[in-house]
Design a protein around this motif. Sequence first.
Motif, PDB file in Angstrom:
ATOM      1  N   LEU A  11      39.309  40.362  34.614  1.00 31.12           N
ATOM      2  CA  LEU A  11      38.108  40.591  35.415  1.00 31.12           C
ATOM      3  C   LEU A  11      37.803  39.345  36.244  1.00 31.12           C
ATOM      4  N   CYS A  12      37.716  39.528  37.559  1.00 25.85           N
ATOM      5  CA  CYS A  12      37.441  38.396  38.446  1.00 25.85           C
ATOM      6  C   CYS A  12      36.010  37.908  38.231  1.00 25.85           C
ATOM      7  N   ASN A  13      35.867  36.596  38.088  1.00 24.18           N
ATOM      8  CA  ASN A  13      34.520  36.033  37.915  1.00 24.18           C
ATOM      9  C   ASN A  13      34.240  34.945  38.952  1.00 24.18           C
ATOM     10  N   SER A  14      34.965  35.004  40.081  1.00 23.83           N
ATOM     11  CA  SER A  14      34.703  34.035  41.149  1.00 23.83           C
ATOM     12  C   SER A  14      33.475  34.471  41.950  1.00 23.83           C
ATOM     13  N   VAL A  15      33.121  33.660  42.953  1.00 17.68           N
ATOM     14  CA  VAL A  15      31.776  33.742  43.527  1.00 17.68           C
ATOM     15  C   VAL A  15      31.415  35.107  44.118  1.00 17.68           C
ATOM     16  N   SER A  16      32.305  35.724  44.895  1.00 13.73           N
ATOM     17  CA  SER A  16      31.933  37.012  45.518  1.00 13.73           C
ATOM     18  C   SER A  16      31.712  38.083  44.456  1.00 13.73           C
ATOM     19  N   CYS A  17      32.573  38.099  43.465  1.00  5.83           N
ATOM     20  CA  CYS A  17      32.406  39.084  42.388  1.00  5.83           C
ATOM     21  C   CYS A  17      31.151  38.785  41.567  1.00  5.83           C
ATOM     22  N   TRP A  18      30.852  37.506  41.416  1.00  5.71           N
ATOM     23  CA  TRP A  18      29.635  37.153  40.681  1.00  5.71           C
ATOM     24  C   TRP A  18      28.401  37.633  41.447  1.00  5.71           C
ATOM     25  N   PRO A  29      40.554  34.046  38.331  1.00  6.40           N
ATOM     26  CA  PRO A  29      39.899  33.625  39.579  1.00  6.40           C
ATOM     27  C   PRO A  29      40.131  34.653  40.685  1.00  6.40           C
ATOM     28  N   CYS A  30      39.504  34.416  41.817  1.00  8.86           N
ATOM     29  CA  CYS A  30      39.500  35.342  42.968  1.00  8.86           C
ATOM     30  C   CYS A  30      40.834  36.063  43.169  1.00  8.86           C
ATOM     31  N   LEU A  31      40.710  37.392  43.283  1.00  7.81           N
ATOM     32  CA  LEU A  31      41.897  38.227  43.471  1.00  7.81           C
ATOM     33  C   LEU A  31      42.202  38.471  44.939  1.00  7.81           C
ATOM     34  N   GLY A  32      41.394  37.864  45.819  1.00  7.82           N
ATOM     35  CA  GLY A  32      41.653  37.994  47.252  1.00  7.82           C
ATOM     36  C   GLY A  32      41.204  39.326  47.822  1.00  7.82           C
ATOM     37  N   THR A  33      40.312  39.988  47.135  1.00 10.18           N
ATOM     38  CA  THR A  33      39.809  41.266  47.635  1.00 10.18           C
ATOM     39  C   THR A  33      38.278  41.260  47.594  1.00 10.18           C
ATOM     40  N   CYS A  34      37.716  40.130  48.040  1.00  2.35           N
ATOM     41  CA  CYS A  34      36.272  39.879  47.910  1.00  2.35           C
ATOM     42  C   CYS A  34      35.421  40.927  48.636  1.00  2.35           C
ATOM     43  N   ASP A  35      35.970  41.522  49.699  1.00  3.43           N
ATOM     44  CA  ASP A  35      35.193  42.541  50.423  1.00  3.43           C
ATOM     45  C   ASP A  35      35.069  43.830  49.614  1.00  3.43           C
TER      46      ASP A  35
HETATM   47  S1  FES Z   1      35.719  36.653  44.175  1.00  5.70           S
HETATM   48 FE1  FES Z   1      36.480  38.359  43.118  1.00  5.70          FE
HETATM   49  S2  FES Z   1      37.979  39.133  44.440  1.00  5.70           S
HETATM   50 FE2  FES Z   1      37.327  37.329  45.436  1.00  5.70          FE
END
Ligand code: FES
Length: 159
Positions: free
Chosen positions: A84-91, A125-131
Motif C-alpha cells: 500500500l502506497c503511503n507517499s504524499v499524494s496517497c496520504w 513508496p510512490c507507485l508513480g500513479t499519483c493522479d
Molecule cells: S503517492 Fe501514491 S502513487 Fe504516488
Amino acid sequence: MTTENILTTAEISAIREIYRHFPQKSAACIEGLKIIQRQRRWVSDEAIRGLAEILEMSPAAIDSVATYYSLIFRRPVGRNVILLCNSVSCWIMGCDQIAACVKKQLAVDYGETTTDDRYTLLTIPCLGTCDHAPAMIINEDLHRDLTAENIGPILQQYQ
Ligand code: FES
C-alpha cells in the motif's frame, strides 16, 4: 554449505542464463533475487549466500541491493503481498483510511501476515500513479482509486 545445497538446480541454471547477458555477473543481482523469490516467495540469508557465490559478490553487497529494492522480501510473506502506497499524494487522498479498512478486514497490521498465510500487508513508496491515488499493488497487479467501498471486493480476488 555449497551453492548446490542452498539453491535448486533450476534456480542456479536460471541465474546463470541471466548473467550471460550482462558484461559483469554482478549486474544480474536483482534478476537473481527475483528468480529466487519467484520460487520461495522471499529471499533468506542462506539464499543470499548462494546467490553471492554464483555472482562472485559478497553476501553483504547482495543484501544491500535486496534491502534497497522494496519488491524483494527478506522475511517470509503470505501467498499474496499487499503493498500500500503511503507517499504524499496517497496520504492526502486518504491512504490511512484505506489502510484502516485493510487492517480491519484482514486482522493484521503493517508487516504482518494473516494467520491463514493468505496476505501480507506492507507499505511502499510512490507507485508513480499519483493522479489515481490512493494506490496499491497486490502481487504484480496495480490497483488505483481505492475507496473504502472497493477495497473489500479487490481483496476477495486473491486466494
Ligand atoms: S503517492 Fe501514491 S502513487 Fe504516488
